[in-house]
Motif scaffolding. Structure first.
Motif, PDB file in Angstrom:
ATOM      1  N   ALA A  80       0.832  -1.202   0.000  1.00  0.00           N
ATOM      2  CA  ALA A  80       0.000   0.000   0.000  1.00  0.00           C
ATOM      3  C   ALA A  80       0.864   1.249   0.000  1.00  0.00           C
ATOM      4  O   ALA A  80       0.430   2.303  -0.420  1.00  0.00           O
ATOM      5  N   GLU A  81       2.114   1.115   0.452  1.00  0.00           N
ATOM      6  CA  GLU A  81       3.003   2.278   0.474  1.00  0.00           C
ATOM      7  C   GLU A  81       3.266   2.796  -0.926  1.00  0.00           C
ATOM      8  O   GLU A  81       3.419   3.982  -1.130  1.00  0.00           O
ATOM      9  N   ASP A  82       3.373   1.909  -1.892  1.00  0.00           N
ATOM     10  CA  ASP A  82       3.652   2.334  -3.257  1.00  0.00           C
ATOM     11  C   ASP A  82       2.506   3.139  -3.846  1.00  0.00           C
ATOM     12  O   ASP A  82       2.714   3.955  -4.724  1.00  0.00           O
ATOM     13  N   ALA A  83       1.288   2.911  -3.387  1.00  0.00           N
ATOM     14  CA  ALA A  83       0.125   3.573  -3.947  1.00  0.00           C
ATOM     15  C   ALA A  83      -0.076   4.963  -3.352  1.00  0.00           C
ATOM     16  O   ALA A  83      -0.727   5.796  -3.940  1.00  0.00           O
ATOM     17  N   LYS A  84       0.492   5.213  -2.171  1.00  0.00           N
ATOM     18  CA  LYS A  84       0.294   6.504  -1.520  1.00  0.00           C
ATOM     19  C   LYS A  84       1.197   7.565  -2.127  1.00  0.00           C
ATOM     20  O   LYS A  84       2.341   7.281  -2.472  1.00  0.00           O
ATOM     21  N   PRO A  85       0.697   8.792  -2.242  1.00  0.00           N
ATOM     22  CA  PRO A  85       1.577   9.868  -2.710  1.00  0.00           C
ATOM     23  C   PRO A  85       2.599  10.209  -1.629  1.00  0.00           C
ATOM     24  O   PRO A  85       2.378   9.961  -0.449  1.00  0.00           O
ATOM     25  N   ALA A  86       3.704  10.762  -2.033  1.00  0.00           N
ATOM     26  CA  ALA A  86       4.758  11.128  -1.091  1.00  0.00           C
ATOM     27  C   ALA A  86       4.282  12.255  -0.185  1.00  0.00           C
ATOM     28  O   ALA A  86       3.544  13.148  -0.595  1.00  0.00           O
ATOM     29  N   ALA A  87       4.691  12.201   1.070  1.00  0.00           N
ATOM     30  CA  ALA A  87       4.326  13.245   2.025  1.00  0.00           C
ATOM     31  C   ALA A  87       5.089  14.516   1.684  1.00  0.00           C
ATOM     32  O   ALA A  87       6.236  14.476   1.253  1.00  0.00           O
ATOM     33  N   LYS A  88       4.451  15.651   1.880  1.00  0.00           N
ATOM     34  CA  LYS A  88       5.087  16.921   1.592  1.00  0.00           C
ATOM     35  C   LYS A  88       5.484  17.587   2.895  1.00  0.00           C
ATOM     36  O   LYS A  88       4.759  17.536   3.880  1.00  0.00           O
ATOM     37  N   LYS A  89       6.636  18.217   2.873  1.00  0.00           N
ATOM     38  CA  LYS A  89       7.122  18.925   4.041  1.00  0.00           C
ATOM     39  C   LYS A  89       6.414  20.271   4.113  1.00  0.00           C
ATOM     40  O   LYS A  89       6.345  20.994   3.125  1.00  0.00           O
ATOM     41  N   PRO A  90       5.854  20.620   5.291  1.00  0.00           N
ATOM     42  CA  PRO A  90       5.171  21.914   5.391  1.00  0.00           C
ATOM     43  C   PRO A  90       6.170  23.064   5.276  1.00  0.00           C
ATOM     44  O   PRO A  90       7.339  22.928   5.631  1.00  0.00           O
ATOM     45  N   ALA A  91       5.697  24.174   4.789  1.00  0.00           N
ATOM     46  CA  ALA A  91       6.542  25.350   4.615  1.00  0.00           C
ATOM     47  C   ALA A  91       6.884  25.954   5.973  1.00  0.00           C
ATOM     48  O   ALA A  91       6.126  25.845   6.934  1.00  0.00           O
ATOM     49  N   ALA A  92       8.040  26.583   6.048  1.00  0.00           N
ATOM     50  CA  ALA A  92       8.460  27.238   7.282  1.00  0.00           C
ATOM     51  C   ALA A  92       7.523  28.400   7.577  1.00  0.00           C
ATOM     52  O   ALA A  92       7.104  29.129   6.681  1.00  0.00           O
ATOM     53  N   ARG A  93       7.200  28.576   8.835  1.00  0.00           N
ATOM     54  CA  ARG A  93       6.232  29.619   9.214  1.00  0.00           C
ATOM     55  C   ARG A  93       6.878  30.978   9.442  1.00  0.00           C
ATOM     56  O   ARG A  93       6.280  31.995   9.188  1.00  0.00           O
ATOM     57  N   LYS A  94       8.104  30.974   9.964  1.00  0.00           N
ATOM     58  CA  LYS A  94       8.780  32.249  10.189  1.00  0.00           C
ATOM     59  C   LYS A  94      10.264  32.054   9.926  1.00  0.00           C
ATOM     60  O   LYS A  94      10.758  30.933   9.983  1.00  0.00           O
ATOM     61  N   PRO A  95      10.974  33.122   9.641  1.00  0.00           N
ATOM     62  CA  PRO A  95      12.399  32.988   9.375  1.00  0.00           C
ATOM     63  C   PRO A  95      13.152  32.531  10.622  1.00  0.00           C
ATOM     64  O   PRO A  95      12.658  32.665  11.743  1.00  0.00           O
ATOM     65  N   ALA A  96      14.336  32.042  10.422  1.00  0.00           N
ATOM     66  CA  ALA A  96      15.158  31.580  11.531  1.00  0.00           C
ATOM     67  C   ALA A  96      15.466  32.737  12.470  1.00  0.00           C
ATOM     68  O   ALA A  96      15.440  33.908  12.089  1.00  0.00           O
ATOM     69  N   ARG A  97      15.780  32.391  13.696  1.00  0.00           N
ATOM     70  CA  ARG A  97      16.041  33.399  14.719  1.00  0.00           C
ATOM     71  C   ARG A  97      17.244  34.255  14.318  1.00  0.00           C
ATOM     72  O   ARG A  97      18.258  33.743  13.866  1.00  0.00           O
ATOM     73  N   GLY A  98      17.109  35.550  14.461  1.00  0.00           N
ATOM     74  CA  GLY A  98      18.175  36.469  14.132  1.00  0.00           C
ATOM     75  C   GLY A  98      18.147  36.913  12.673  1.00  0.00           C
ATOM     76  O   GLY A  98      18.921  37.755  12.269  1.00  0.00           O
ATOM     77  N   ARG A  99      17.263  36.358  11.907  1.00  0.00           N
ATOM     78  CA  ARG A  99      17.197  36.688  10.490  1.00  0.00           C
ATOM     79  C   ARG A  99      16.713  38.121  10.281  1.00  0.00           C
ATOM     80  O   ARG A  99      17.215  38.831   9.419  1.00  0.00           O
ATOM     81  N   THR A 100      15.724  38.551  11.066  1.00  0.00           N
ATOM     82  CA  THR A 100      15.225  39.917  10.899  1.00  0.00           C
ATOM     83  C   THR A 100      16.259  40.928  11.305  1.00  0.00           C
ATOM     84  O   THR A 100      16.368  42.002  10.718  1.00  0.00           O
ATOM     85  N   ALA A 101      17.071  40.616  12.311  1.00  0.00           N
ATOM     86  CA  ALA A 101      18.127  41.522  12.720  1.00  0.00           C
ATOM     87  C   ALA A 101      19.161  41.674  11.622  1.00  0.00           C
ATOM     88  O   ALA A 101      19.689  42.756  11.392  1.00  0.00           O
ATOM     89  N   ALA A 102      19.466  40.590  10.922  1.00  0.00           N
ATOM     90  CA  ALA A 102      20.440  40.667   9.840  1.00  0.00           C
ATOM     91  C   ALA A 102      19.908  41.524   8.709  1.00  0.00           C
ATOM     92  O   ALA A 102      20.652  42.247   8.056  1.00  0.00           O
ATOM     93  N   ASP A 103      18.596  41.450   8.464  1.00  0.00           N
ATOM     94  CA  ASP A 103      18.010  42.252   7.407  1.00  0.00           C
ATOM     95  C   ASP A 103      18.017  43.738   7.748  1.00  0.00           C
ATOM     96  O   ASP A 103      18.147  44.586   6.885  1.00  0.00           O
ATOM     97  N   GLU A 104      17.898  44.051   9.065  1.00  0.00           N
ATOM     98  CA  GLU A 104      17.856  45.444   9.486  1.00  0.00           C
ATOM     99  C   GLU A 104      19.244  46.045   9.626  1.00  0.00           C
ATOM    100  O   GLU A 104      19.404  47.255   9.687  1.00  0.00           O
TER     101      GLU A 104
END
Length: 91
Positions: free
Chosen positions: A62-86
């Motif tokens: 049954a595994e062959d018949a199932k579609p591959a699971a999709k990884k959910p999108a990241a909800r927010k940037p990594a910590r410190g990312r906004t500081a680097a942008d500023e």
């Protein structure tokens, strides 16, 4: 069945591994249909496709018949990312 005149590599659709088909051999029908180049065959013609009337077997995979699971999108940037942008240290 037709014979190959050159060594050929094809990807097995079930195992996704490369299979080496040697010159002078008659490959299995499932591999022969994967060789699309007529120059690889004796006489320069593709072999005639033989359609099998067998139904595909279901081994309970049954595994062959199932579609591959999709990884959910990241909800927010990594910590410190906004500081680097500023351009600040984040403090």
């Amino acid at each position: 069945m037709a014979r190959l005149v050159t060594d050929t590599f094809v990807k097995d659709p079930k195992t996704r591994l490369m299979v080496h088909l040697r010159a002078g051999e008659e490959p299995a029908p499932e591999y022969a249909e994967l060789v699309k180049n007529p120059d690889a065959w004796e006489g320069g013609k593709l072999p005639t496709a033989t359609k099998s009337t067998d139904k595909p077997s279901t081994d309970g995979d049954a595994e062959d018949a199932k579609p591959a699971a999709k990884k959910p999108a990241a909800r927010k940037p990594a910590r410190g990312r906004t500081a680097a942008d500023e351009g600040t240290s984040g403090e």
